[in-house]
Design a protein around this motif. Sequence first.
Motif, PDB file in Angstrom:
ATOM      1  N   ASP A  89      94.650 -46.734 122.424  1.00 21.85           N
ATOM      2  CA  ASP A  89      94.675 -47.641 121.281  1.00 21.85           C
ATOM      3  C   ASP A  89      93.977 -48.940 121.663  1.00 21.85           C
ATOM      4  OD1 ASP A  89      95.198 -48.734 118.819  1.00 21.85           O
ATOM      5  OD2 ASP A  89      97.286 -49.229 119.261  1.00 21.85           O
ATOM      6  N   GLU A  90      92.827 -49.199 121.043  1.00 21.17           N
ATOM      7  CA  GLU A  90      92.046 -50.419 121.284  1.00 21.17           C
ATOM      8  C   GLU A  90      91.849 -50.675 122.780  1.00 21.17           C
ATOM      9  OE1 GLU A  90      90.580 -52.102 119.026  1.00 21.17           O
ATOM     10  OE2 GLU A  90      91.632 -51.823 117.129  1.00 21.17           O
ATOM     11  N   PRO A  91      91.210 -49.752 123.499  1.00 22.37           N
ATOM     12  CA  PRO A  91      91.091 -49.906 124.954  1.00 22.37           C
ATOM     13  C   PRO A  91      90.233 -51.082 125.400  1.00 22.37           C
ATOM     14  CG  PRO A  91      89.745 -48.076 124.186  1.00 22.37           C
ATOM     15  CD  PRO A  91      90.584 -48.517 123.029  1.00 22.37           C
ATOM     16  N   THR A  92      89.393 -51.640 124.505  1.00 21.23           N
ATOM     17  CA  THR A  92      88.556 -52.781 124.890  1.00 21.23           C
ATOM     18  C   THR A  92      88.990 -54.073 124.213  1.00 21.23           C
ATOM     19  OG1 THR A  92      86.947 -52.235 123.160  1.00 21.23           O
ATOM     20  CG2 THR A  92      86.556 -51.309 125.338  1.00 21.23           C
ATOM     21  N   ASN A  93      90.163 -54.093 123.624  1.00 21.00           N
ATOM     22  CA  ASN A  93      90.606 -55.250 122.856  1.00 21.00           C
ATOM     23  C   ASN A  93      90.730 -56.489 123.755  1.00 21.00           C
ATOM     24  OD1 ASN A  93      91.461 -56.547 120.520  1.00 21.00           O
ATOM     25  ND2 ASN A  93      93.624 -56.194 120.955  1.00 21.00           N
ATOM     26  N   GLY A  94      90.089 -57.577 123.341  1.00 21.00           N
ATOM     27  CA  GLY A  94      90.200 -58.841 124.049  1.00 21.00           C
ATOM     28  C   GLY A  94      89.283 -58.999 125.245  1.00 21.00           C
ATOM     29  N   LEU A  95      88.473 -57.990 125.547  1.00 23.72           N
ATOM     30  CA  LEU A  95      87.617 -58.060 126.729  1.00 23.72           C
ATOM     31  C   LEU A  95      86.281 -58.722 126.415  1.00 23.72           C
ATOM     32  CD1 LEU A  95      88.153 -54.521 128.330  1.00 23.72           C
ATOM     33  CD2 LEU A  95      89.428 -56.647 128.723  1.00 23.72           C
ATOM     34  N   ASP A  96      85.675 -59.309 127.444  1.00 24.42           N
ATOM     35  CA  ASP A  96      84.340 -59.863 127.291  1.00 24.42           C
ATOM     36  C   ASP A  96      83.318 -58.725 127.370  1.00 24.42           C
ATOM     37  OD1 ASP A  96      84.069 -59.172 129.986  1.00 24.42           O
ATOM     38  OD2 ASP A  96      84.312 -61.221 130.701  1.00 24.42           O
ATOM     39  N   PRO A  97      82.039 -58.998 127.095  1.00 20.60           N
ATOM     40  CA  PRO A  97      81.047 -57.909 127.094  1.00 20.60           C
ATOM     41  C   PRO A  97      81.006 -57.101 128.383  1.00 20.60           C
ATOM     42  CG  PRO A  97      80.130 -59.851 126.051  1.00 20.60           C
ATOM     43  CD  PRO A  97      81.454 -60.264 126.602  1.00 20.60           C
ATOM     44  N   GLU A  98      81.184 -57.780 129.532  1.00 17.21           N
ATOM     45  CA  GLU A  98      81.173 -57.048 130.799  1.00 17.21           C
ATOM     46  C   GLU A  98      82.363 -56.106 130.898  1.00 17.21           C
ATOM     47  OE1 GLU A  98      81.028 -57.884 135.644  1.00 17.21           O
ATOM     48  OE2 GLU A  98      81.334 -59.543 134.237  1.00 17.21           O
ATOM     49  N   GLY A  99      83.537 -56.599 130.491  1.00 15.68           N
ATOM     50  CA  GLY A  99      84.732 -55.759 130.518  1.00 15.68           C
ATOM     51  C   GLY A  99      84.625 -54.583 129.569  1.00 15.68           C
ATOM     52  N   ILE A 100      84.053 -54.826 128.379  1.00 17.71           N
ATOM     53  CA  ILE A 100      83.852 -53.748 127.405  1.00 17.71           C
ATOM     54  C   ILE A 100      82.940 -52.675 127.993  1.00 17.71           C
ATOM     55  CG2 ILE A 100      82.768 -53.189 125.190  1.00 17.71           C
ATOM     56  CD1 ILE A 100      83.769 -55.921 124.180  1.00 17.71           C
ATOM     57  N   ALA A 101      81.864 -53.095 128.647  1.00 22.73           N
ATOM     58  CA  ALA A 101      80.924 -52.141 129.238  1.00 22.73           C
ATOM     59  C   ALA A 101      81.596 -51.324 130.341  1.00 22.73           C
ATOM     60  CB  ALA A 101      79.707 -52.877 129.785  1.00 22.73           C
ATOM     61  N   GLU A 102      82.460 -51.958 131.132  1.00 27.43           N
ATOM     62  CA  GLU A 102      83.158 -51.247 132.213  1.00 27.43           C
ATOM     63  C   GLU A 102      84.092 -50.183 131.649  1.00 27.43           C
ATOM     64  OE1 GLU A 102      83.270 -54.968 135.409  1.00 27.43           O
ATOM     65  OE2 GLU A 102      84.981 -54.579 134.087  1.00 27.43           O
ATOM     66  N   VAL A 103      84.847 -50.543 130.620  1.00 27.95           N
ATOM     67  CA  VAL A 103      85.761 -49.578 129.999  1.00 27.95           C
ATOM     68  C   VAL A 103      84.972 -48.449 129.337  1.00 27.95           C
ATOM     69  CG1 VAL A 103      87.461 -49.261 128.155  1.00 27.95           C
ATOM     70  CG2 VAL A 103      87.658 -51.206 129.726  1.00 27.95           C
ATOM     71  N   ARG A 104      83.860 -48.805 128.690  1.00 30.79           N
ATOM     72  CA  ARG A 104      83.020 -47.800 128.054  1.00 30.79           C
ATOM     73  C   ARG A 104      82.568 -46.737 129.062  1.00 30.79           C
ATOM     74  NH1 ARG A 104      77.600 -50.015 127.475  1.00 30.79           N
ATOM     75  NH2 ARG A 104      78.542 -51.465 126.002  1.00 30.79           N
ATOM     76  N   GLU A 105      82.134 -47.188 130.243  1.00 32.92           N
ATOM     77  CA  GLU A 105      81.654 -46.244 131.248  1.00 32.92           C
ATOM     78  C   GLU A 105      82.774 -45.356 131.768  1.00 32.92           C
ATOM     79  OE1 GLU A 105      78.469 -45.642 131.829  1.00 32.92           O
ATOM     80  OE2 GLU A 105      78.193 -47.118 130.230  1.00 32.92           O
ATOM     81  N   ILE A 106      83.983 -45.905 131.866  1.00 38.07           N
ATOM     82  CA  ILE A 106      85.135 -45.084 132.275  1.00 38.07           C
ATOM     83  C   ILE A 106      85.389 -43.985 131.252  1.00 38.07           C
ATOM     84  CG2 ILE A 106      87.636 -45.091 132.638  1.00 38.07           C
ATOM     85  CD1 ILE A 106      87.283 -47.992 133.710  1.00 38.07           C
ATOM     86  N   ILE A 107      85.390 -44.355 129.983  1.00 38.88           N
ATOM     87  CA  ILE A 107      85.647 -43.382 128.924  1.00 38.88           C
ATOM     88  C   ILE A 107      84.555 -42.319 128.901  1.00 38.88           C
ATOM     89  CG2 ILE A 107      85.845 -43.060 126.423  1.00 38.88           C
ATOM     90  CD1 ILE A 107      87.127 -45.860 126.320  1.00 38.88           C
TER      91      ILE A 107
END
Length: 299
Positions: free
Chosen positions: A153-171
């Motif tokens: 549920d909202e795995p990238t919520n509140g993250l900055d662009p770098e954090g969003i990119a890191e989570v995206r690559e994990i997924i």
Amino acid sequence: MEAILKVNSISKYYGPQIALDKLSFDVHKGEVIGILGPNGSGKTTTLSIILSVINSSDGTFGWFGGLTRESANKRIGSLLEVPYFYPYLSLEKNLMITALARGAGENDIQRVLDEVGLLKRSKSPFYTLSLGMKQRLAIASTMIGDPEVLVLDEPTNGLDPEGIAEVREIIKAQAAKGKTIIMASHILDEVEKVCSNVIILKKGKCIASGRVSELLNEKQVVLVEAEDPEILIAQLRQNSNCKIIDRENETLIIEMDNDYSPSTLNSWLFNNGISLKRLEPKRRTLESQFLELISKPEN
């Protein structure tokens, strides 16, 4: 192909408030499903029901051909709320608690920390992590025991662009391993980059669903300009293959049937006395499709 999850007409009522209205969908092995919708559309409610955190008011759902809740949960990793981690315990010890709770033992901890890029921080106290690292640790906790399905549920919520990119690559890495992933998100660009399928909710109802590629290929969108925008508008309104969907100063944004090419449009306008200054195909995005669907009035 047999569905891993079958959702049949589930509804959820809170008194007179309808949070979900007869929602149905199937999820098959290896799919990455994005559940989209504005705030209050029913995304978290949907995930809460399929994870048996709350009960539906009507309808049914079943995992893995009808396994019991306990048996199904052993094959699902979920991130519905931010998990509690002990601030002064190391990442390794925090995940040890999760592993014991899931009956997975301790052998999996190093693997999941490596997969989320936190292996070098395994001895660090939780409180020393950045927000992005904390979110990656939360995702690591869902991967303990190597479950077949991840529900996020909202795995990238509140993250900055770098954090969003890191989570995206994990997924994406988990999807590449054949995991089935169901994620709710409001970051449309991320869903477009990660998901194979999408379900769009509005006020608890499904208003569109299917493969992302299919939703984006319904119509062509082009940008056109001419010396006199008003004459161009009048001419385009006589063409049944085109529809003006927006205007930005002198630029018209038009939607065209897929079997009607931009070159055909250009020739047709030229033959009707209009020379275009600009004719530019515009890639349709999930965001534009989403906004168009959400803005349509209800029946």
